[in-house]
Scaffold this motif. Structure first.
Motif, PDB file in Angstrom:
ATOM      1  N   THR A  53      48.267  64.784  12.933  1.00 45.71           N
ATOM      2  CA  THR A  53      46.913  64.425  13.327  1.00 45.71           C
ATOM      3  C   THR A  53      45.904  65.251  12.543  1.00 45.71           C
ATOM      4  O   THR A  53      46.250  66.219  11.870  1.00 45.71           O
ATOM      5  CB  THR A  53      46.693  64.685  14.825  1.00 45.71           C
ATOM      6  OG1 THR A  53      46.749  66.090  15.054  1.00 45.71           O
ATOM      7  CG2 THR A  53      47.733  63.982  15.672  1.00 45.71           C
TER       8      THR A  53
ATOM      9  N   ASN B 155      55.170  67.172   8.122  1.00 47.23           N
ATOM     10  CA  ASN B 155      55.826  66.015   7.507  1.00 47.23           C
ATOM     11  C   ASN B 155      57.320  66.018   7.771  1.00 47.23           C
ATOM     12  O   ASN B 155      57.923  64.970   7.977  1.00 47.23           O
ATOM     13  CB  ASN B 155      55.544  65.961   6.009  1.00 47.23           C
ATOM     14  CG  ASN B 155      54.138  65.490   5.717  1.00 47.23           C
ATOM     15  OD1 ASN B 155      53.514  64.850   6.536  1.00 47.23           O
ATOM     16  ND2 ASN B 155      53.641  65.821   4.545  1.00 47.23           N
TER      17      ASN B 155
ATOM     18  N   SER C  91      55.039  60.864   8.636  1.00 47.90           N
ATOM     19  CA  SER C  91      53.669  60.460   8.341  1.00 47.90           C
ATOM     20  C   SER C  91      53.110  59.588   9.460  1.00 47.90           C
ATOM     21  O   SER C  91      53.849  59.027  10.272  1.00 47.90           O
ATOM     22  CB  SER C  91      53.635  59.680   7.032  1.00 47.90           C
ATOM     23  OG  SER C  91      54.312  58.450   7.204  1.00 47.90           O
ATOM     24  N   ALA C  92      51.792  59.432   9.462  1.00 47.63           N
ATOM     25  CA  ALA C  92      51.157  58.528  10.421  1.00 47.63           C
ATOM     26  C   ALA C  92      51.629  57.096  10.187  1.00 47.63           C
ATOM     27  O   ALA C  92      51.855  56.339  11.130  1.00 47.63           O
ATOM     28  CB  ALA C  92      49.639  58.631  10.296  1.00 47.63           C
ATOM     29  N   GLU C  93      51.801  56.726   8.919  1.00 52.57           N
ATOM     30  CA  GLU C  93      52.282  55.388   8.594  1.00 52.57           C
ATOM     31  C   GLU C  93      53.685  55.171   9.150  1.00 52.57           C
ATOM     32  O   GLU C  93      54.008  54.114   9.692  1.00 52.57           O
ATOM     33  CB  GLU C  93      52.277  55.165   7.078  1.00 52.57           C
ATOM     34  CG  GLU C  93      50.897  55.125   6.466  1.00 52.57           C
ATOM     35  CD  GLU C  93      50.311  56.513   6.178  1.00 52.57           C
ATOM     36  OE1 GLU C  93      51.013  57.535   6.366  1.00 52.57           O
ATOM     37  OE2 GLU C  93      49.145  56.567   5.787  1.00 52.57           O
ATOM     38  N   GLY C  94      54.539  56.188   8.997  1.00 57.96           N
ATOM     39  CA  GLY C  94      55.899  56.088   9.523  1.00 57.96           C
ATOM     40  C   GLY C  94      55.924  55.993  11.039  1.00 57.96           C
ATOM     41  O   GLY C  94      56.725  55.256  11.617  1.00 57.96           O
TER      42      GLY C  94
ATOM     43  N   ALA D  76      53.674  54.612  12.879  1.00 57.96           N
ATOM     44  CA  ALA D  76      53.176  53.297  13.282  1.00 57.96           C
ATOM     45  C   ALA D  76      54.183  52.187  13.035  1.00 57.96           C
ATOM     46  O   ALA D  76      54.090  51.104  13.631  1.00 57.96           O
ATOM     47  CB  ALA D  76      51.883  52.987  12.525  1.00 57.96           C
ATOM     48  N   TRP D  77      55.154  52.423  12.173  1.00 56.27           N
ATOM     49  CA  TRP D  77      56.094  51.387  11.759  1.00 56.27           C
ATOM     50  C   TRP D  77      56.819  50.703  12.926  1.00 56.27           C
ATOM     51  O   TRP D  77      56.884  49.473  12.993  1.00 56.27           O
ATOM     52  CB  TRP D  77      57.059  51.974  10.741  1.00 56.27           C
ATOM     53  CG  TRP D  77      57.755  50.989   9.863  1.00 56.27           C
ATOM     54  CD1 TRP D  77      57.531  49.637   9.773  1.00 56.27           C
ATOM     55  CD2 TRP D  77      58.799  51.271   8.946  1.00 56.27           C
ATOM     56  NE1 TRP D  77      58.380  49.078   8.849  1.00 56.27           N
ATOM     57  CE2 TRP D  77      59.167  50.059   8.329  1.00 56.27           C
ATOM     58  CE3 TRP D  77      59.461  52.431   8.579  1.00 56.27           C
ATOM     59  CZ2 TRP D  77      60.171  49.976   7.374  1.00 56.27           C
ATOM     60  CZ3 TRP D  77      60.453  52.350   7.631  1.00 56.27           C
ATOM     61  CH2 TRP D  77      60.803  51.140   7.033  1.00 56.27           C
TER      62      TRP D  77
ATOM     63  N   LEU E 251      54.444  48.255  14.690  1.00 58.29           N
ATOM     64  CA  LEU E 251      54.189  47.066  13.875  1.00 58.29           C
ATOM     65  C   LEU E 251      55.385  46.130  13.883  1.00 58.29           C
ATOM     66  O   LEU E 251      55.246  44.908  13.971  1.00 58.29           O
ATOM     67  CB  LEU E 251      53.828  47.469  12.446  1.00 58.29           C
ATOM     68  CG  LEU E 251      52.479  48.174  12.289  1.00 58.29           C
ATOM     69  CD1 LEU E 251      52.326  48.714  10.871  1.00 58.29           C
ATOM     70  CD2 LEU E 251      51.353  47.235  12.637  1.00 58.29           C
ATOM     71  N   TYR E 252      56.573  46.699  13.797  1.00 61.43           N
ATOM     72  CA  TYR E 252      57.798  45.898  13.844  1.00 61.43           C
ATOM     73  C   TYR E 252      57.883  45.154  15.176  1.00 61.43           C
ATOM     74  O   TYR E 252      58.151  43.950  15.222  1.00 61.43           O
ATOM     75  CB  TYR E 252      59.013  46.808  13.662  1.00 61.43           C
ATOM     76  CG  TYR E 252      60.342  46.102  13.765  1.00 61.43           C
ATOM     77  CD1 TYR E 252      60.996  45.649  12.628  1.00 61.43           C
ATOM     78  CD2 TYR E 252      60.948  45.887  14.990  1.00 61.43           C
ATOM     79  CE1 TYR E 252      62.221  45.007  12.712  1.00 61.43           C
ATOM     80  CE2 TYR E 252      62.173  45.245  15.089  1.00 61.43           C
ATOM     81  CZ  TYR E 252      62.805  44.809  13.945  1.00 61.43           C
ATOM     82  OH  TYR E 252      64.010  44.171  14.035  1.00 61.43           O
TER      83      TYR E 252
ATOM     84  N   THR F 100      64.443  52.951   9.455  1.00 62.03           N
ATOM     85  CA  THR F 100      63.842  51.638   9.600  1.00 62.03           C
ATOM     86  C   THR F 100      63.844  51.223  11.073  1.00 62.03           C
ATOM     87  O   THR F 100      64.844  51.398  11.754  1.00 62.03           O
ATOM     88  CB  THR F 100      64.647  50.614   8.779  1.00 62.03           C
ATOM     89  OG1 THR F 100      64.702  51.064   7.433  1.00 62.03           O
ATOM     90  CG2 THR F 100      64.017  49.241   8.832  1.00 62.03           C
TER      91      THR F 100
END
Length: 95
Positions: A2, A22, A27-30, A32-33, A36-37, A62
């Motif tokens: 954050t 990290n 990551s923030a993207e990771g 959120a994955w 989203l899935y 994944t």
């Protein structure tokens, strides 16, 4: 990580915080994955638990449907958690 951890004092502390963040959190993207899935994948269905596919504590990998953590589907615990959330936030929900 954050923004709170990004505002550290000193170059060494800033680099160390970023590196450890990290490694420990990704990551923030990771992060959120899986959400989203779950929202977009035709493989996700109502009631499924979507999480990282890593075999070690589901900490990375994944997204895919995975087993629920122990006790996560206990209705009594869900009722208790909901009531406590309403108490702590002062917000009630009446369907």
């Amino acid at each position: 990580m954050t923004n709170l951890q990004r505002h550290t004092q000193g170059a060494f502390v800033g680099r160390a915080t970023k590196l450890l963040g990290n490694i420990a959190m990704g990551s923030a993207e990771g992060a959120a994955w899986p959400s989203l899935y779950a929202a977009t994948s035709p493989d996700a269905h109502n009631g499924a638990f979507i999480g990282p596919s890593s075999f070690r504590r589901q900490a990375a990998g994944t997204p895919k449907p995975v087993a629920l953590p122990s006790g996560a589907d206990d209705p009594a615990e869900g009722t208790r958690l909901w009531a406590e959330s309403e108490r702590l936030t002062g917000v009630t929900f009446t369907p």
